[in-house]
Design a protein around this motif. Structure first.
Motif, PDB file in Angstrom:
ATOM      1  N   THR A  28      50.849  57.269  38.829  1.00  0.00           N
ATOM      2  CA  THR A  28      52.275  57.014  39.044  1.00  0.00           C
ATOM      3  C   THR A  28      52.452  55.554  39.431  1.00  0.00           C
ATOM      4  OG1 THR A  28      52.496  59.305  39.805  1.00  0.00           O
ATOM      5  CG2 THR A  28      54.343  57.808  40.224  1.00  0.00           C
ATOM      6  N   PHE A  29      52.655  54.746  38.418  1.00  0.00           N
ATOM      7  CA  PHE A  29      52.622  53.280  38.544  1.00  0.00           C
ATOM      8  C   PHE A  29      53.541  52.771  39.647  1.00  0.00           C
ATOM      9  CE2 PHE A  29      51.812  49.068  37.104  1.00  0.00           C
ATOM     10  CZ  PHE A  29      53.021  48.381  37.097  1.00  0.00           C
ATOM     11  N   SER A  30      54.758  53.279  39.712  1.00  0.00           N
ATOM     12  CA  SER A  30      55.763  52.726  40.621  1.00  0.00           C
ATOM     13  C   SER A  30      55.432  52.960  42.090  1.00  0.00           C
ATOM     14  CB  SER A  30      57.129  53.333  40.312  1.00  0.00           C
ATOM     15  OG  SER A  30      57.103  54.733  40.492  1.00  0.00           O
ATOM     16  N   THR A  31      54.435  53.777  42.344  1.00  0.00           N
ATOM     17  CA  THR A  31      54.091  54.112  43.726  1.00  0.00           C
ATOM     18  C   THR A  31      53.140  53.108  44.365  1.00  0.00           C
ATOM     19  OG1 THR A  31      54.341  56.458  43.213  1.00  0.00           O
ATOM     20  CG2 THR A  31      53.107  55.925  45.185  1.00  0.00           C
ATOM     21  N   TYR A  32      52.426  52.369  43.525  1.00  0.00           N
ATOM     22  CA  TYR A  32      51.297  51.587  44.015  1.00  0.00           C
ATOM     23  C   TYR A  32      51.477  50.086  43.914  1.00  0.00           C
ATOM     24  CZ  TYR A  32      48.929  56.036  44.114  1.00  0.00           C
ATOM     25  OH  TYR A  32      48.585  57.330  44.400  1.00  0.00           O
ATOM     26  N   THR A  33      50.960  49.398  44.945  1.00  0.00           N
ATOM     27  CA  THR A  33      50.848  47.955  44.894  1.00  0.00           C
ATOM     28  C   THR A  33      49.881  47.556  43.785  1.00  0.00           C
ATOM     29  OG1 THR A  33      51.330  47.712  47.252  1.00  0.00           O
ATOM     30  CG2 THR A  33      50.140  45.909  46.197  1.00  0.00           C
ATOM     31  N   MET A  34      50.236  46.507  43.076  1.00  0.00           N
ATOM     32  CA  MET A  34      49.394  45.982  42.009  1.00  0.00           C
ATOM     33  C   MET A  34      48.951  44.568  42.372  1.00  0.00           C
ATOM     34  SD  MET A  34      49.158  48.421  39.823  1.00  0.00           S
ATOM     35  CE  MET A  34      48.349  47.503  38.510  1.00  0.00           C
ATOM     36  N   TYR A  35      47.761  44.210  41.902  1.00  0.00           N
ATOM     37  CA  TYR A  35      47.137  42.946  42.274  1.00  0.00           C
ATOM     38  C   TYR A  35      46.677  42.201  41.028  1.00  0.00           C
ATOM     39  CZ  TYR A  35      46.595  45.461  46.725  1.00  0.00           C
ATOM     40  OH  TYR A  35      46.804  46.179  47.874  1.00  0.00           O
ATOM     41  N   TRP A  36      46.673  40.878  41.138  1.00  0.00           N
ATOM     42  CA  TRP A  36      45.968  40.011  40.193  1.00  0.00           C
ATOM     43  C   TRP A  36      44.879  39.279  40.958  1.00  0.00           C
ATOM     44  CZ3 TRP A  36      46.270  39.987  35.038  1.00  0.00           C
ATOM     45  CH2 TRP A  36      47.421  40.501  34.416  1.00  0.00           C
ATOM     46  N   TYR A  37      43.689  39.267  40.375  1.00  0.00           N
ATOM     47  CA  TYR A  37      42.557  38.507  40.870  1.00  0.00           C
ATOM     48  C   TYR A  37      42.086  37.599  39.748  1.00  0.00           C
ATOM     49  CZ  TYR A  37      41.875  41.467  45.015  1.00  0.00           C
ATOM     50  OH  TYR A  37      42.021  42.114  46.214  1.00  0.00           O
ATOM     51  N   ARG A  38      41.250  36.632  40.096  1.00  0.00           N
ATOM     52  CA  ARG A  38      40.612  35.790  39.085  1.00  0.00           C
ATOM     53  C   ARG A  38      39.203  35.434  39.507  1.00  0.00           C
ATOM     54  NH1 ARG A  38      44.187  30.187  39.760  1.00  0.00           N
ATOM     55  NH2 ARG A  38      43.421  29.624  41.849  1.00  0.00           N
ATOM     56  N   GLN A  39      38.376  35.131  38.495  1.00  0.00           N
ATOM     57  CA  GLN A  39      36.999  34.732  38.747  1.00  0.00           C
ATOM     58  C   GLN A  39      36.643  33.577  37.836  1.00  0.00           C
ATOM     59  OE1 GLN A  39      34.079  37.880  38.524  1.00  0.00           O
ATOM     60  NE2 GLN A  39      32.678  36.717  39.825  1.00  0.00           N
ATOM     61  N   ALA A  40      36.398  32.438  38.446  1.00  0.00           N
ATOM     62  CA  ALA A  40      35.975  31.258  37.706  1.00  0.00           C
ATOM     63  C   ALA A  40      34.456  31.279  37.552  1.00  0.00           C
ATOM     64  CB  ALA A  40      36.419  30.006  38.441  1.00  0.00           C
ATOM     65  N   PRO A  41      33.931  30.567  36.551  1.00  0.00           N
ATOM     66  CA  PRO A  41      32.478  30.536  36.353  1.00  0.00           C
ATOM     67  C   PRO A  41      31.739  30.086  37.605  1.00  0.00           C
ATOM     68  CG  PRO A  41      33.608  29.558  34.489  1.00  0.00           C
ATOM     69  CD  PRO A  41      34.652  29.797  35.531  1.00  0.00           C
ATOM     70  N   GLY A  42      30.748  30.866  38.006  1.00  0.00           N
ATOM     71  CA  GLY A  42      29.934  30.512  39.153  1.00  0.00           C
ATOM     72  C   GLY A  42      30.585  30.738  40.496  1.00  0.00           C
TER      73      GLY A  42
END
Length: 116
Positions: A28-42
């Motif tokens: 149930t998408f609308s119920t949950y916090t959503m996050y963006w993360y990133r990973q750079a090389p190394g």
């Protein structure tokens, strides 16, 4: 099952813009916090931004404040990351994330490369 699918990455020149999307299913998408993360090389994966279920609250890592905007469309089960004024140091694989029932779920990631 829970599925997160990112899209929208690519190669962009410094100062340019991209909009990432993450299509979610299996919960149930609308119920949950959503996050963006990133990973750079190394480097370790780092938090970029999050948005609460109703979209009323957002948070950003200091390095992207004023340049990135997280948003969501609960009717489309999609979370977005609008990235403006991109810098070479924004180059990374960007991942969508959520936490359900004590477990973290990740998408496959989308590559963002900022280079002239």
């Amino acid at each position: 099952q829970v599925r997160l699918v990112e899209s929208g990455g690519g190669l962009v020149q410094p100062g340019g813009s991209l909009r990432l999307s993450c299509a979610a299913s299996g919960f149930t998408f609308s119920t949950y916090t959503m996050y963006w993360y990133r990973q750079a090389p190394g480097k370790e994966r780092e938090f970029v931004a999050d948005i609460t279920g109703a979209g009323g609250s957002t948070n950003y890592v200091d390095s992207v404040k004023g340049r990135f905007t997280i948003s969501r469309d609960n009717a489309k089960n999609t979370v977005y990351l609008q990235m403006n004024s991109l810098k070479p140091e924004d180059t990374a694989v960007y991942y969508c994330n959520t936490h359900l029932w004590g477990k973290a779920y990740w998408g496959q990631g989308t590559q963002v490369t900022v280079s002239s």
